[in-house]
Design a protein around this motif. Structure first.
Motif, PDB file in Angstrom:
ATOM      1  N   GLU A 164      34.932  41.806  36.658  1.00 48.94           N
ATOM      2  CA  GLU A 164      33.810  40.778  37.746  1.00 48.94           C
ATOM      3  C   GLU A 164      33.511  39.738  39.256  1.00 48.94           C
ATOM      4  OE1 GLU A 164      30.672  37.977  35.790  1.00 48.94           O
ATOM      5  OE2 GLU A 164      32.546  37.672  34.109  1.00 48.94           O
ATOM      6  N   GLY A 165      32.899  40.437  39.537  1.00 49.31           N
ATOM      7  CA  GLY A 165      33.367  38.959  41.127  1.00 49.31           C
ATOM      8  C   GLY A 165      32.205  39.554  41.591  1.00 49.31           C
ATOM      9  N   THR A 166      32.747  39.290  43.225  1.00 45.93           N
ATOM     10  CA  THR A 166      31.670  39.882  44.901  1.00 45.93           C
ATOM     11  C   THR A 166      32.370  41.013  44.736  1.00 45.93           C
ATOM     12  OG1 THR A 166      33.373  38.809  45.878  1.00 45.93           O
ATOM     13  CG2 THR A 166      31.500  37.450  45.087  1.00 45.93           C
ATOM     14  N   PRO A 167      32.029  42.100  45.632  1.00 49.00           N
ATOM     15  CA  PRO A 167      32.592  42.806  45.726  1.00 49.00           C
ATOM     16  C   PRO A 167      33.921  43.158  46.806  1.00 49.00           C
ATOM     17  CG  PRO A 167      30.370  43.140  46.564  1.00 49.00           C
ATOM     18  CD  PRO A 167      30.720  42.094  46.017  1.00 49.00           C
ATOM     19  N   GLU A 168      33.647  42.011  47.756  1.00 48.03           N
ATOM     20  CA  GLU A 168      34.537  41.765  48.155  1.00 48.03           C
ATOM     21  C   GLU A 168      36.067  41.251  47.345  1.00 48.03           C
ATOM     22  OE1 GLU A 168      31.361  40.045  48.570  1.00 48.03           O
ATOM     23  OE2 GLU A 168      31.612  41.470  50.960  1.00 48.03           O
ATOM     24  N   GLU A 169      35.717  40.266  46.480  1.00 46.30           N
ATOM     25  CA  GLU A 169      36.846  39.496  45.675  1.00 46.30           C
ATOM     26  C   GLU A 169      37.504  41.211  44.750  1.00 46.30           C
ATOM     27  OE1 GLU A 169      35.525  35.832  43.848  1.00 46.30           O
ATOM     28  OE2 GLU A 169      34.599  37.345  42.989  1.00 46.30           O
ATOM     29  N   LEU A 170      37.042  42.027  45.047  1.00 44.37           N
ATOM     30  CA  LEU A 170      37.372  43.192  43.367  1.00 44.37           C
ATOM     31  C   LEU A 170      37.800  43.578  44.640  1.00 44.37           C
ATOM     32  CD1 LEU A 170      33.967  43.531  41.366  1.00 44.37           C
ATOM     33  CD2 LEU A 170      35.970  42.726  40.665  1.00 44.37           C
ATOM     34  N   THR A 171      37.444  43.964  45.665  1.00 46.57           N
ATOM     35  CA  THR A 171      38.222  45.341  45.998  1.00 46.57           C
ATOM     36  C   THR A 171      39.091  44.359  47.148  1.00 46.57           C
ATOM     37  OG1 THR A 171      36.301  44.501  48.168  1.00 46.57           O
ATOM     38  CG2 THR A 171      36.734  46.615  47.013  1.00 46.57           C
ATOM     39  N   ILE A 172      39.337  43.243  46.830  1.00 47.77           N
ATOM     40  CA  ILE A 172      40.802  42.381  47.676  1.00 47.77           C
ATOM     41  C   ILE A 172      41.834  42.079  46.978  1.00 47.77           C
ATOM     42  CG2 ILE A 172      41.758  40.226  48.365  1.00 47.77           C
ATOM     43  CD1 ILE A 172      39.442  40.151  50.376  1.00 47.77           C
ATOM     44  N   ARG A 173      41.454  42.110  44.972  1.00 46.27           N
ATOM     45  CA  ARG A 173      42.013  41.912  44.381  1.00 46.27           C
ATOM     46  C   ARG A 173      43.137  43.383  44.148  1.00 46.27           C
ATOM     47  NH1 ARG A 173      39.151  40.796  39.889  1.00 46.27           N
ATOM     48  NH2 ARG A 173      38.203  38.997  40.501  1.00 46.27           N
ATOM     49  N   ASP A 174      43.154  44.349  44.182  1.00 46.70           N
ATOM     50  CA  ASP A 174      44.102  45.314  44.161  1.00 46.70           C
ATOM     51  C   ASP A 174      44.459  45.476  45.567  1.00 46.70           C
ATOM     52  OD1 ASP A 174      43.593  48.128  42.539  1.00 46.70           O
ATOM     53  OD2 ASP A 174      43.907  48.540  44.709  1.00 46.70           O
TER      54      ASP A 174
END
Length: 303
Positions: A202-212
């Protein structure tokens, strides 16, 4: 919250909150528990254990109080087969103390020219637009949208996206269940990915895509025709780019795990050109929400 049906646990310990006036996207494969979760929030079914509060009200014990303040867009439509579009909107308006004007809603969802058409004669996209209008007519504080753009053409889909942004601007909370990752990425303030009734991310779209991206650099390309990925990797290795991996989440879309230096980009473009394939789009160090979703939930076909 937990919801079990006999020996099957559809929702297994979910816990989340939704900020007022935000767009919250609930994502997951078929059978992940999305619909069951939403139905519990709407008051149509009670959790086996755990507590739910919607606008401070328990939907399991006071479902009517909750449903007076929310809007529900059902994927199946929810209208009588023989009723005409305008008649259905007027009927729904009669159930509410302060409804929106049905005639105005006809224009908002683009159904003016089929106002006298029976529901059964509407296209799938038109039925979806009517279902959206019915969800809006009570001026809800929260609106639940289940696959809101399923079966819609591009123009209708753009209308729905614009309308969702307008609802957020007006302070309406939107809970969105969708299989379209670009829809969630474009609209959502917060994303919850679930599978087998559990939260995976879970998270913002930015957090989820940047995390990877923390796993290393990458290059994403979209091509005019399909690539032979084996030949691509051989060409990259011959040019000095070793240990590169390539994945394809959908046809003619590829993600290469490689540090995106100018030299690497030149080699990749040359290797693609050697196959006589045109690169339509190229980006570096950007993962789409779809890529993240497939990595988390798996790429195998679900029954």
């Amino acid at each position: 919250m937990v919801k079990s049906f006999g020996e099957i646990t559809a929702v297994n310990g979910l816990s989340f909150s939704v900020a007022r006036g935000s767009v919250f996207a609930l994502l997951g494969p078929n059978g992940a528990g999305k619909t069951t979760t939403i139905e519990m929030c709407e008051g149509f079914t009670a959790p086996t254990s755990g507590e739910i509060r919607v606008l401070g009200i328990d939907p399991a014990t006071h479902p009517d109080q909750v449903r007076r303040r929310i809007g529900i867009m059902l994927q199946g439509g929810g209208s009588y087969n023989s009723i005409r579009v305008t008649e259905m909107l007027r009927l729904a308006a009669s159930y509410n103390d302060n409804p929106l004007d049905p005639e105005w809603l006809l224009d908002v969802v683009g159904l003016r020219n089929v106002g006298r058409t029976p529901y059964r004669r509407l296209s799938g996209g038109q039925q979806q637009r009517l279902s959206l209008a019915l969800a809006l007519i009570s001026r809800p504080e929260i609106i639940f949208l289940d696959e809101p753009t399923a079966g819609m053409d591009t123009q209708s889909r753009n209308m729905v996206w614009s309308l969702i942004n307008d609802l957020r601007r007006d302070g309406v909370t939107v809970v969105l269940s969708t299989h379209l990752m670009d829809e969630a990425e474009a609209l959502a303030d917060h994303v919850l990915i679930i599978d087998h009734g559990r939260i995976l991310a879970e998270g913002t779209p930015e957090e989820l895509t940047i995390r990877d991206q923390e796993q290393g650099g990458q290059v994403a390309i979209e091509t005019s025709t399909a690539l032979d990925t084996d030949l691509l990797l051989q060409a990259l290795a011959a040019a000095g780019l070793h240990h590169v991996t390539v994945r394809s989440g959908r046809p003619m879309s590829y993600v290469l795990r490689v540090e995106p230096t100018p030299a690497a980009l030149a080699v990749i473009c040359a290797a693609v050109a050697d196959q006589g394939v045109l690169i339509r789009a190229l980006s570096t160090n950007h993962r789409s929400l779809e890529d993240v979703f497939l990595d988390i939930t798996g790429r195998e076909l679900r029954s």
